[in-house]
Design a protein around this motif. Structure first.
Motif, short mmCIF file in Angstrom:
data_model
loop_
_atom_site.label_atom_id
_atom_site.label_comp_id
_atom_site.label_asym_id
_atom_site.label_seq_id
_atom_site.Cartn_x
_atom_site.Cartn_y
_atom_site.Cartn_z
N GLU A 253 0.83 -1.20 0.00
CA GLU A 253 0.00 0.00 0.00
C GLU A 253 0.86 1.26 0.00
OE1 GLU A 253 -3.78 -1.89 2.50
OE2 GLU A 253 -2.11 -0.95 3.56
N TRP A 254 1.96 1.19 0.71
CA TRP A 254 2.87 2.33 0.80
C TRP A 254 3.51 2.63 -0.55
CZ3 TRP A 254 7.67 2.11 4.58
CH2 TRP A 254 8.16 3.41 4.78
N LEU A 255 4.00 1.58 -1.20
CA LEU A 255 4.63 1.79 -2.50
C LEU A 255 3.58 2.18 -3.54
CD1 LEU A 255 7.34 -1.02 -2.53
CD2 LEU A 255 7.57 1.38 -1.88
N GLY A 256 2.36 1.68 -3.38
CA GLY A 256 1.27 2.12 -4.26
C GLY A 256 1.03 3.62 -4.11
N ALA A 257 1.10 4.11 -2.88
CA ALA A 257 0.94 5.55 -2.64
C ALA A 257 2.08 6.34 -3.28
CB ALA A 257 0.88 5.82 -1.14
N ALA A 258 3.30 5.84 -3.15
CA ALA A 258 4.44 6.52 -3.77
C ALA A 258 4.28 6.56 -5.29
CB ALA A 258 5.74 5.81 -3.39
N GLU A 259 3.67 5.52 -5.83
CA GLU A 259 3.48 5.46 -7.29
C GLU A 259 2.57 6.59 -7.77
OE1 GLU A 259 5.02 3.24 -9.22
OE2 GLU A 259 3.90 3.14 -11.09
N TYR A 260 1.62 7.02 -6.94
CA TYR A 260 0.77 8.16 -7.33
C TYR A 260 1.62 9.41 -7.56
CZ TYR A 260 -3.92 6.14 -6.67
OH TYR A 260 -5.08 5.42 -6.81
N ILE A 261 2.63 9.60 -6.75
CA ILE A 261 3.53 10.75 -6.92
C ILE A 261 4.38 10.55 -8.18
CG2 ILE A 261 5.41 12.07 -5.86
CD1 ILE A 261 4.31 11.00 -3.11
N ALA A 262 4.95 9.37 -8.28
CA ALA A 262 5.83 9.07 -9.41
C ALA A 262 5.07 9.16 -10.73
CB ALA A 262 6.43 7.67 -9.23
N ASN A 263 3.81 8.81 -10.69
CA ASN A 263 2.99 8.80 -11.90
C ASN A 263 2.79 10.20 -12.47
OD1 ASN A 263 1.51 7.17 -13.74
ND2 ASN A 263 -0.42 7.83 -12.80
#
Lengths: 311, 311, 311, 311
Positions: free
Chosen positions: C171-181
């Motif tokens: 879930e944490w890395l999924g959240a980071a992916e929103y920024i990276a995206n």
């Protein structure tokens, strides 16, 4: 880069290896049957009608136990519970009456006709407790006390196996397999609440009702619920008991006291705040009896016991 | 409206009642002393220098155990660990070599001069295990097996008491009190990771380092850490061990294997994925030895062991 | 019988799908590189030397902030932290000075030369906060506030993404992916303790050090640790910080106060019990600087960052 | 020795300070009243009869939503649910139809006469969503997104506030206080399962039924249960819903799909494994309706809502 491997990880996929005797996995023949019936002196677990076990937390005196046994029989309970050997957080707390307690419980069981379940904590006392009890209880703290499980299995007595307060379903069924591995399939599982970050703010443990269906899917052993320890709050026990039945539980084990009901009854030495009155017990029994007659209950019971394409 | 009361709730405030023997609460005289020293055949826990215990998860053969005992001595370990009786999730898993394992361990201990700690699970075997071992280990699954704690206390042997995988500090110290209550204060606590929602995604358990200081505040007993079970991942053991030392741990207990290091050594039957090599063990020992010489380490150790106004 | 399927279950195996931009999975080219360096106004995360961020919990006044900024610079910190917008459990608690707080922080950052990280909670204020801060902090409560993550990503500013207090690594890395995206890879993860049954008895949260290595294995983003919130106990912060460094953390973010150190400094309005003194901060910085020079530290850092056959 | 103090610790004793508007503590006048009734376009929560909200997880098309709205009305549901803005673990997952989804939901609500609740995640969209919806849902991930809570409060719309997946009761009621603090008392709480070490082995989250009574004791706000997310398993939803009612829940919110029921209906894009069929929904509604007529249910409801000397 290689990914990490973690020692000791198991999942439900491993149950055929962990507990080949009691797991449905790898046993196509068990898929057909609803579940095993476990009989305790005439009382049948897993036969479709939930079993109600009730009585004091601990045996404190002959009179307290006799009076309460009569009360719970009058309320409609099927079996008697009560502790002669009590696992307590501190060695300075009341440890139970021991053999004297067993004798009192046996007498109460005989007079009321309610079969008796009582806890055994010491592997050296399995034989003694088995002389007095109709069913041996393995408590939550001892769920992974494997020598105790083995001796309980060898005793040939029915065993009530409580879930460890942090046990996974895999670990719990692995523990049951130790009993089954001694040729004793008279095992009833008992969910009693688990430790979580939420528990302790407003309840003693967190009642895990989801595990009932999962257990029914994975093994043919009956499973009951202890709403007293799962909540730790007397005012929550009735709701928790009814909720467990809605989830397909094969029974309930409940702590009862006449404290505050009958004059002169002292406050229980253990877990007084979770003991319900006989009147509340009677309502729980009535709920079960009334529910059994309805077709919705039957439909729900079917659903609760079987997952799959049926939604 | 009356608020709910919850049965069985305890907090650190209750420790003076739960464990009056080992709690600092109510004992102003203990406030002065840093902590108790527990001696095991010449090795001293709580004396300022962390103790390193190492060895195989389970004894599998004489050669494996002898070779490994020599390896861990060469790496600088202070004590030998190894299981002759293994608590396993399934009865169909390897259960240990039993008495033969004890004899092998004793021989390995004698040859290397490393005092031996090994687990006892069965209350009936406390006497036997005490004949062979220098220190009895009570495992996580048996932390609340009270008859076992009582017998371990009566044996007079030093006891390594692992924390239950969901035990609160109150419950853990209550368990230690059962040993102390038999007149045996030679108790060393061992944190080994707890169950949480996070554990199992990337580690076996969750290493709880916060508990080290809290234990030091509440009792004078030494406390060590098992980084092998706490992580379940060989590549994490060194970091976890160093981190534990930074938190003021009085020692470490570590699983080691020569698998993949020396030709012909078979993969361990238990927990292979968490076993480190002797070379990694040597680095951990060097870290501890080097650290002891520095003044920062001394300062940190003081801070780690004592809370209060000092920030 | 069909087995149950559970909605929404994910595991590390799913990371290539959940976060294809920041996951190492499916990117053989990332396997080579140690990790990404994230630069914040000259300070580099992930470059081998742990970064120390320090400052007050909340900005309470210009003098408090200025004095403390000078103190933490003198203690050797690399960056300044401080809250102008504070997420509080109750709306009746101090909510921060808002824009006035931002201005004070900017001035303190300019005077000391320490780059500033401060929290933004409101998606409508990302632009404003980005004008004043060198790095935006997304707090634990907002880890899954996806519109906020998207705007933080679009701001182009470096982002410090704290772990949700019950978030899995997926879930944490999924959240980071929103920024990276949004095309922004300037992301630093921050472990700050999780909720467990153990936390609250003797600490605020449970510091999860195991996640550091797992994060390093799964993504190239740097990860730092907040020992202040993870323990909630001032006397534990130094140990927790050192332990995090031993586990390979790329830095620390620490709450500091001069209360009790300098005359006339008022007790902090938020989280006073977890604030350390500048003197303790200095010891932590010294630990990091001394450690960096040693070869053991280098070896440990390598091990901490890379799992695999190396044991 | 001084004992540790832990920053940020709160307990139910602190509720009079954390949430003076919605807490019963310190409000003797609230002791009398059972609880607040919250009305949503004619549907009343907390009025004694549990409210059933049902519909798709996400709006995927006009036809899917219209058909399902008719199905859930025919099954006896009181309100329509459905997501136009979906919080997803990965930015690469289906994010909902947005404004188009709102329009479809509004049309479905108008045609069926079922009031609509839908989630708002973005504080900038509160006004827009409030134009289309009868009730705003704040999801579990945003329970502590305080700017969003404030705007939802200011909108004047009824708010369904889901519990954070690791939130304590104190934190949850603190979040509700942010809404109430804007003068909006039209708040309905929603338990939806929490994270524990047990969840993920056989369920998505762990349904916490104990919290229902505790919430009823501490606040006058109604509380409902989401059995879909709490279990994550379609075959468990009916049991979980019935159990919640037995615990005194003021309603249920349930995900439904016609997939596998009507030809040509595609598998839902979100959480397909937890969606029940309209036929199962009908049974749940019938259970509630039948139960309301019985005197036992009335007695149980009284007990479930009020703790105290009554055992």
């Amino acid at each position: 880069m290689m990914r990490r491997k973690i020692a000791g990880q198991v999942s439900l996929e491993d149950l055929a290896r962990i507990c080949p005797i009691i797991s449905r996995r790898g046993h196509p023949e068990f898929e057909e049957c609803r579940q095993l019936e476990v009989e305790v002196a005439g009382v049948r677990f897993g036969a479709g009608v939930p079993v109600v076990i009730a009585g004091p937390c601990a045996v404190e005196s002959e009179q307290q136990t006799m009076d309460l046994a009569r009360s719970v029989r009058a309320a409609g309970a099927d079996m008697l519970r009560g502790g002669a050997y009590k696992p307590r957080t501190s060695p300075h707390d009341f440890q139970g009456l021991g053999l004297d307690g067993l004798k009192i419980l046996r007498a109460a069981s005989d007079e009321t006709g309610l079969p008796l379940v009582t806890e055994v904590m010491d592997v050296r006392l399995v034989g003694l407790v088995a002389e007095y009890a109709d069913m041996l209880q393995i408590g939550s703290r001892n769920m992974q006390n494997y020598p105790l499980l083995v001796e309980a299995g060898r005793s040939g007595k029915p065993v009530l196996l409580k879930r460890g307060m942090a046990a996974s379903l895999c670990e719990w069924l692995g523990a049951a397999e130790y009993i089954a591995n001694e040729g004793n399939l008279k095992i009833v599982l008992c969910e009693r609440g688990i430790k979580t970050h939420a528990a302790s703010e407003y309840s003693r443990y967190l009642l895990d009702l989801n595990v009932i269906q999962a257990a029914h899917e994975e093994t043919f052993l009956p499973i009951i619920v202890d709403p007293s320890h799962a909540t730790g709050v007397a005012a929550a026990v009735e709701s928790a008991g009814r909720a467990a039945i809605e989830f397909g539980s094969d029974g309930l084990i409940i702590e009862v006291s006449n404290y505050g009901v009958e004059a002169g009854v002292p406050r229980p030495l253990c877990d007084a705040d979770q003991a319900i009155s006989p009147a509340t017990l009677r309502r729980i029994v009535a709920f079960i009896r009334n529910r059994e007659g309805t077709s919705e209950a039957a439909a729900a019971a079917t659903i609760a016991g079987v997952s799959g394409p049926n939604r």
